[in-house]
Design an enzyme around this catalytic site. Structure first.
Site, PDB file in Angstrom:
ATOM      1  N   HIS A 144      58.368 -57.873   3.158  1.00  0.00           N
ATOM      2  CA  HIS A 144      57.591 -56.632   3.209  1.00  0.00           C
ATOM      3  C   HIS A 144      56.199 -56.880   2.673  1.00  0.00           C
ATOM      4  CE1 HIS A 144      59.930 -56.811  -0.542  1.00  0.00           C
ATOM      5  NE2 HIS A 144      58.880 -56.249  -1.137  1.00  0.00           N
TER       6      HIS A 144
ATOM      7  N   HIS B 156      65.470 -58.654  10.204  1.00  0.00           N
ATOM      8  CA  HIS B 156      65.707 -59.131   8.843  1.00  0.00           C
ATOM      9  C   HIS B 156      65.174 -60.547   8.678  1.00  0.00           C
ATOM     10  CE1 HIS B 156      67.498 -59.311   4.867  1.00  0.00           C
ATOM     11  NE2 HIS B 156      67.731 -60.589   5.156  1.00  0.00           N
TER      12      HIS B 156
HETATM   13  P1  DGP Z   1      59.199 -56.373  -4.283  1.00  0.00           P
HETATM   14  O1  DGP Z   1      59.389 -56.259  -5.767  1.00  0.00           O
HETATM   15  O2  DGP Z   1      57.879 -57.068  -3.886  1.00  0.00           O
HETATM   16  O3  DGP Z   1      60.406 -56.995  -3.625  1.00  0.00           O
HETATM   17  O4  DGP Z   1      59.068 -54.890  -3.750  1.00  0.00           O
HETATM   18  C1  DGP Z   1      60.166 -54.079  -3.533  1.00  0.00           C
HETATM   19  C2  DGP Z   1      59.700 -52.672  -3.651  1.00  0.00           C
HETATM   20  O5  DGP Z   1      60.685 -51.843  -3.075  1.00  0.00           O
HETATM   21  C3  DGP Z   1      59.508 -52.171  -5.072  1.00  0.00           C
HETATM   22  O6  DGP Z   1      58.124 -51.880  -5.301  1.00  0.00           O
HETATM   23  C4  DGP Z   1      60.331 -50.904  -5.175  1.00  0.00           C
HETATM   24  C5  DGP Z   1      60.688 -50.619  -3.746  1.00  0.00           C
HETATM   25  N1  DGP Z   1      62.003 -50.049  -3.557  1.00  0.00           N
HETATM   26  C6  DGP Z   1      63.166 -50.531  -4.057  1.00  0.00           C
HETATM   27  N2  DGP Z   1      64.199 -49.760  -3.667  1.00  0.00           N
HETATM   28  C7  DGP Z   1      63.659 -48.770  -2.891  1.00  0.00           C
HETATM   29  C8  DGP Z   1      64.221 -47.678  -2.185  1.00  0.00           C
HETATM   30  O7  DGP Z   1      65.446 -47.434  -2.173  1.00  0.00           O
HETATM   31  N3  DGP Z   1      63.374 -46.860  -1.522  1.00  0.00           N
HETATM   32  C9  DGP Z   1      62.022 -47.088  -1.496  1.00  0.00           C
HETATM   33  N4  DGP Z   1      61.263 -46.234  -0.805  1.00  0.00           N
HETATM   34  N5  DGP Z   1      61.458 -48.131  -2.136  1.00  0.00           N
HETATM   35  C10 DGP Z   1      62.272 -48.959  -2.830  1.00  0.00           C
END
Ligand code: DGP
Length: 112
Positions: free
Chosen positions: A98, A46
């Site tokens: 990420h 993390h």
């Molecule tokens: P950011 O906005 O840069 O923090 O990107 C976060 C991304 O994470 C966003 O594009 C949507 C994705 N995301 C949010 N919740 C989930 C989830 O529960 N599962 C998956 N696979 N993606 C998620």
């Protein structure tokens, strides 16, 4: 971190469409895809954001970039974009560092 969404995905406590799982990182499909291929590359460790990276994480960041390259090859992409949003106004919504890997369509520049 116990209440972190991406820590839970990495641990398998919340399901995700995983493309790669390695000792120190996980790659899975973004639930809100912005391109035909939209993957998220996360470390198991993390780290909240790029602002929280230290020099001790340099090799891990290199591993994340290398995973982007390998995940792109897995998706048969030779042209793609790698994005890190750092901070809310830059678009970060999940505070576990990420990389977004986007490809499969033309991508405009500058980003919004
Ligand atoms: P950011 O906005 O840069 O923090 O990107 C976060 C991304 O994470 C966003 O594009 C949507 C994705 N995301 C949010 N919740 C989930 C989830 O529960 N599962 C998956 N696979 N993606 C998620």
């Amino acid at each position: 971190m116990s209440d972190c969404l991406f820590c839970k995905i990495a641990a398998g406590e919340i399901p995700a469409d995983k493309v790669m799982e390695e000792d120190d990182l996980v790659v899975f499909r973004d639930i809100n895809a912005q391109a035909p291929t939209h993957l998220l590359v996360i470390p198991r460790k993390h780290i909240a954001s790029m602002n929280d990276v230290t020099v001790a994480d340099a090799a891990l960041l290199g591993r994340l970039l290398d995973a982007c390259r390998r995940a792109a090859a897995h998706e048969k992409l030779t042209e793609y974009r790698i994005v890190n949003n750092c901070g809310e106004s830059a678009g970060q919504s999940v505070f576990h560092i990420h990389l977004h890997l986007l490809g499969g369509r033309s991508l405009g520049w500058p980003p919004g």
